[in-house]
Design an enzyme around this catalytic site. Sequence first.
Site: not given
Length: 571
Positions: A23, A26, A28, A30, A45, A137
Amino acid sequence: MDKESPFSVGDVIKNRYELVKRISQGKFKETFYAVDPQIRQIALKIEKQYEEEQTGVCIEAAILKILAGSKHFPKFYEYGSHKNYKFLALELLGPNLIELVNYKKPYRFSLHSVLKFGIQAIEILHRLHSKGIVHRDVNSENFAVGNEPNTSGTFYLTDFSMCKKLNEVGGKITKPTTRGKFRGSLMYASLNSHKFIELGRHDDLISLFYILVEFFNGTLPWSGVTDVEEIKSVKEYYQGIKLLKSLPKQFLEIEQYISTLDYQTDPNYQFITSLLNQAAQENNINLNQPFEFEEEINEERKKIMVRHAKYNNKVKKIISDIDQEINKIRIQKNKDLNDRIEELEQEKQDQIDQLRDPQQLKVQVNVINILHKLKKKYQQQYIEEVEQGQNENQFQMMKIGSSKRFLKPNSRSLLFSPTSQSSGSIKQMNRFGSLSPTSFNQANSSGSFEIRQQSQSNGLQIARARSQSYKGSERAMSPINKQEKVYSPLSQTNDITQFPSNLGMDRQFSPIQIDESPDSQIPRVNTVQQFRNILGSLVDSQQDEDSTIKITHYTSISISFFCTFSYNINF
């Protein structure tokens, strides 16, 4: 995650989860779409485990356990270790707000969808805040609908990497005395975040408020602005009627109410919801009706299921005809026809293999796949409209002939092709917090910035950068763009608290395994209870009066930056 990821589609994690599709990825961490032994679709994750460092998936697992049982948060399935990595298995959700608004024109929500989403989002934040947690956030990519037929109209809140417990002293919410730092995304961050004031529940609400305005108007006044101070100035200027002149009057009341709140004040969520309901009534909107995208998704799902049934019925008819032919041959008892029977048996098996099983149908009708199918349909439709418009214009120019007048194609019929963009210089930092010489605007002496590049999904890819001007009375026609840059804080040394020696590090935790099947033999371990057990001895030995575990959180980011911040969990 490293450039050369050790994981690929087809791998099995912990002898349990088969990776089906990547999907996002990054530096560090994924995320994969995966299936478990019960053929349950999940999001997995995976994050690199570094020595003496707390992983982000551990923090997210703890928060999801605190929120367990709440309607609008993804289900937590399992947390554990695989080789030198930590993994978190959780419910696979559907498309986020950006994907829902951008699958077709006019690339914005109707007032019905804005109000209906707003009421759900207020309920979501109320439940989160009731646990003493501030998200910090709240943005359009962190709201997603469910991925099942019965949840395609239900929104969920995701990504808890910036969450923080409210500051409590003696059981009362107390305003922190320390200076805050910038948290969240530039597009939706409150002015308090720009002013380095510690964020509270009211800041989550103002971020949500910005989302509602953007998704109705199609833009915000500061869309496309990259300079931090300029964005702050525009937010300060565009308040009240300047921002809300195209929205119902209740939005002005909501903004005025939120502006009266402070860190200690418990927001009246019911009052805000009542104003949204009032706006619906005055505009003759029935909020019991499904979202517009939900209706189209449901209609497309019905078509897929009908095609699935017709296909299987056709194959079953062929199999039945083959069986009848085999029976006729066997009645004749003619050995010379044995070869023909073998051929028919093989043909029958081939047809059986062509039957689509229920799991294939389940994958076809999940919301992600349906929306992707609809987006492709509309893209093709817009291309055909452009081609047709061009042909008509050519015909008109031929008729005009010697007049030498040229008709321009309608610019609003052109297909918008989303592309990733980025602009502005940035202040980079390595994994241990040292800054590169590249300047980023003017860093405030009391609060530094870091840009975290969000990883792109393999699905819809929409860019956030926009250059069009904001006009509250005109609803923009271009797509609502994806937030490409998210600013997260660079924690200072005095903001970091190391693990107490008798608490233990994340790598010493036992994997948390949860299986929903009733006959499962997998032990169910309660994360909160684990923390409480550990905390018991810690409080006894240290006499910590507010019973607070302070966790140093090293969160993953998608480009070569790294940030740290401390996260408090109270029990």
